[in-house]
Design a protein around this motif. Structure first.
Motif, PDB file in Angstrom:
ATOM      1  N   CYS A 120       1.749  -4.385  -2.420  1.00 48.51           N
ATOM      2  CA  CYS A 120       2.131  -5.386  -3.249  1.00 48.51           C
ATOM      3  C   CYS A 120       2.724  -4.095  -3.861  1.00 48.51           C
ATOM      4  O   CYS A 120       2.554  -2.909  -3.766  1.00 48.51           O
ATOM      5  CB  CYS A 120       1.041  -6.037  -4.280  1.00 48.51           C
ATOM      6  SG  CYS A 120       0.800  -4.548  -5.455  1.00 48.51           S
ATOM      7  N   ASN A 122       3.673  -3.189  -6.804  1.00 45.87           N
ATOM      8  CA  ASN A 122       2.547  -2.753  -7.855  1.00 45.87           C
ATOM      9  C   ASN A 122       2.187  -2.141  -6.858  1.00 45.87           C
ATOM     10  O   ASN A 122       2.548  -0.161  -7.691  1.00 45.87           O
ATOM     11  CB  ASN A 122       1.897  -3.348  -8.939  1.00 45.87           C
ATOM     12  CG  ASN A 122       2.468  -4.169  -9.672  1.00 45.87           C
ATOM     13  OD1 ASN A 122       3.888  -3.837  -9.728  1.00 45.87           O
ATOM     14  ND2 ASN A 122       2.238  -5.701  -9.611  1.00 45.87           N
ATOM     15  N   CYS A 123       1.615  -1.751  -6.584  1.00 49.81           N
ATOM     16  CA  CYS A 123       0.581  -0.612  -5.715  1.00 49.81           C
ATOM     17  C   CYS A 123       1.751   0.947  -4.565  1.00 49.81           C
ATOM     18  O   CYS A 123       0.827   2.004  -4.986  1.00 49.81           O
ATOM     19  CB  CYS A 123      -0.257  -0.903  -4.629  1.00 49.81           C
ATOM     20  SG  CYS A 123      -1.605  -1.776  -5.484  1.00 49.81           S
ATOM     21  N   CYS A 136      -3.662  -8.347  -5.880  1.00 45.52           N
ATOM     22  CA  CYS A 136      -4.742  -6.866  -4.778  1.00 45.52           C
ATOM     23  C   CYS A 136      -5.620  -6.778  -6.310  1.00 45.52           C
ATOM     24  O   CYS A 136      -5.586  -7.123  -7.573  1.00 45.52           O
ATOM     25  CB  CYS A 136      -4.126  -6.124  -4.713  1.00 45.52           C
ATOM     26  SG  CYS A 136      -2.847  -4.999  -6.276  1.00 45.52           S
ATOM     27  N   CYS A 139      -4.559  -5.356  -8.591  1.00 45.59           N
ATOM     28  CA  CYS A 139      -3.168  -5.555  -9.318  1.00 45.59           C
ATOM     29  C   CYS A 139      -4.073  -6.647 -10.444  1.00 45.59           C
ATOM     30  O   CYS A 139      -4.048  -6.306 -12.041  1.00 45.59           O
ATOM     31  CB  CYS A 139      -2.118  -6.663  -9.587  1.00 45.59           C
ATOM     32  SG  CYS A 139      -0.862  -5.150  -8.466  1.00 45.59           S
ATOM     33  N   CYS A 148       2.152  -9.158  -8.830  1.00 45.17           N
ATOM     34  CA  CYS A 148       1.517  -9.087  -7.422  1.00 45.17           C
ATOM     35  C   CYS A 148       2.070  -9.356  -5.790  1.00 45.17           C
ATOM     36  O   CYS A 148       2.146 -10.552  -5.921  1.00 45.17           O
ATOM     37  CB  CYS A 148       0.386  -8.867  -7.077  1.00 45.17           C
ATOM     38  SG  CYS A 148      -0.672  -7.762  -6.059  1.00 45.17           S
TER      39      CYS A 148
HETATM   40 ZN    ZN Z   1      -1.309  -6.152  -6.438  1.00 43.44          ZN
END
Ligand code: ZN
Ligand code: ZN
Length: 340
Positions: A120, A122-123, A136, A139, A148
């Motif tokens: 994602c 963010n990751c 995920c 998140c 996410c």
């Molecule tokens: Zn995420």
DNA sequence: TCTCTCGGACGCTCAATACG
DNA sequence: GTATTGAGCGTCCGAGAGAC
């Protein structure tokens, strides 16, 4: 398998409790006993040592980092008969008996990192592990589940010229199928002439092959008073103790009594991952599941950690990333890192 | 102790190349 | 046509730093 050191010996060893031999791991390594024809086994590479098996997790995975459950499992066969590569080379989890003194376990292979197909956003921007769920786990943990979403993969460039490829020829005769399953320690030893062996089943990822007499068989007992070789079909043996039908008669080995050796659980699917030399009657992988499914993705992947990250560049033939080490990391936007 | 940042190792994918 | 190579592009480990 019978789990601890308790479970040992042949069915006829009922009165052994009083003797209490030292734990298997403290007993000396002996050569294959004569009843096990050495010709049936690959020569033992230097540094082989008794085999330790570790508990499996409920999901069937075999996690050496998990806390010990019922204590160390040892192959329940008299010591000296078992030689193997550790299933997780180079490691003995806390609380487990050490390797034999002076015996050098082969180095642990590098565990392969498993990636998600798409992290994602963010990751990805945090360079942290993501998973396939949306939102995920990470998140969710940080309360940013609403943002996410999958990133967008860039299309790969086309039409790039590459120049001629080097053809690395496949297995030349004599080296073939052992490769990739051979402990590094052994692979280096040119003098160790290794015969091509094709295994009936691939081992789970990270496992090395090991060789030992099938856990269901023990050496045949000495001849009885008639001078006849007893076998599992005799009146003195329980019917369930019958020799494997593929064995010659009289059988060179005896099946273990299932009450003493009920199962062989340290490996996924409840059986040992054993690889017998081809053409060895009776030496069938204990877990050779009828459906042939074994060591599949579901149980062998994604469980490993602990990448030893010290040795830079000394990768096993891993490509080197030309152009990235010297400040040109952003070429083509590849490795598009943290670009603001 | 927890979270964030980020350099860079390394995995996955697939276009380019080799070959029958 | 299929098989293999190897680089593009991605993930994410893990050390270091800062916040609490
Ligand atoms: Zn995420
Ligand atoms: Zn994520």
């Amino acid at each position: 398998m019978a789990s601890t050191a308790e479970a040992t010996r042949s069915p006829s060893s009922n009165n052994q409790e009083q003797q209490q031999p030292p734990p298997v791991h403290q007993q000396p390594i002996a050569p294959y006993p004569p009843q096990f024809n050495p010709a049936h086994y690959p020569s033992l590479p230097p540094g082989t040592y008794p085999f330790y098996a570790y508990p499996v997790q409920p999901d069937g995975n075999h996690d050496p980092n998990a806390p010990p459950t019922t204590g160390p499992y040892l192959i329940p066969i008299p010591p000296g008969m078992v030689y193997a590569y550790a299933p997780i080379p180079g490691q003995v989890p806390p609380g487990y008996p050490p390797f034999l003194p002076g015996v050098q376990p082969p180095p642990a292979p590098r565990a392969k990192r498993k990636q998600v197909k798409m992290a994602c956003t963010n990751c990805a921007s945090a360079c942290k592990r993501c998973d396939d769920n949306r939102p995920c786990e990470r998140c969710c943990k940080y309360g940013i589940a609403d943002s996410c979403i999958d990133g967008v993969r860039k299309e790969r460039k086309k039409g790039l010229k590459r120049g001629p490829y080097k053809r690395k020829s496949k297995n030349t005769p004599g080296e073939a199928s052992f490769s990739g399953m051979t402990p590094p320690a052994q692979e280096n030893q040119a003098e160790q002439q290794v015969q091509p062996i094709s295994y009936p089943l691939p081992p789970p990822e990270g496992y090395y092959p090991y060789y030992y007499p099938h856990p269901g068989f023990v050496p045949a007992p000495p001849p009885n008073s008639d001078g006849q070789q007893t076998n599992g079909e005799s009146a003195s043996a329980p019917p369930s103790n019958a020799p494997h039908p593929s064995l010659p008669h009289p059988p060179p080995f005896f099946p273990l009594h299932p009450a003493v050796y009920p199962s062989y659980p340290p490996y996924p699917h409840g059986g040992a991952v054993a690889y017998a030399p081809p053409g060895m009657p009776g030496f069938v992988p204990a877990s050779a599941s009828p459906n042939g499914e074994q060591g599949d993705d579901a149980n062998s992947k994604g469980k490993k950690r602990a990448r030893p990250r010290e040795e830079n560049g000394a990768q096993q033939g891993k490509k080197t990333r030309a152009g990235n080490e010297n400040g040109t990391a952003e070429v083509n936007g590849a490795n598009g890192h943290h670009s603001d």
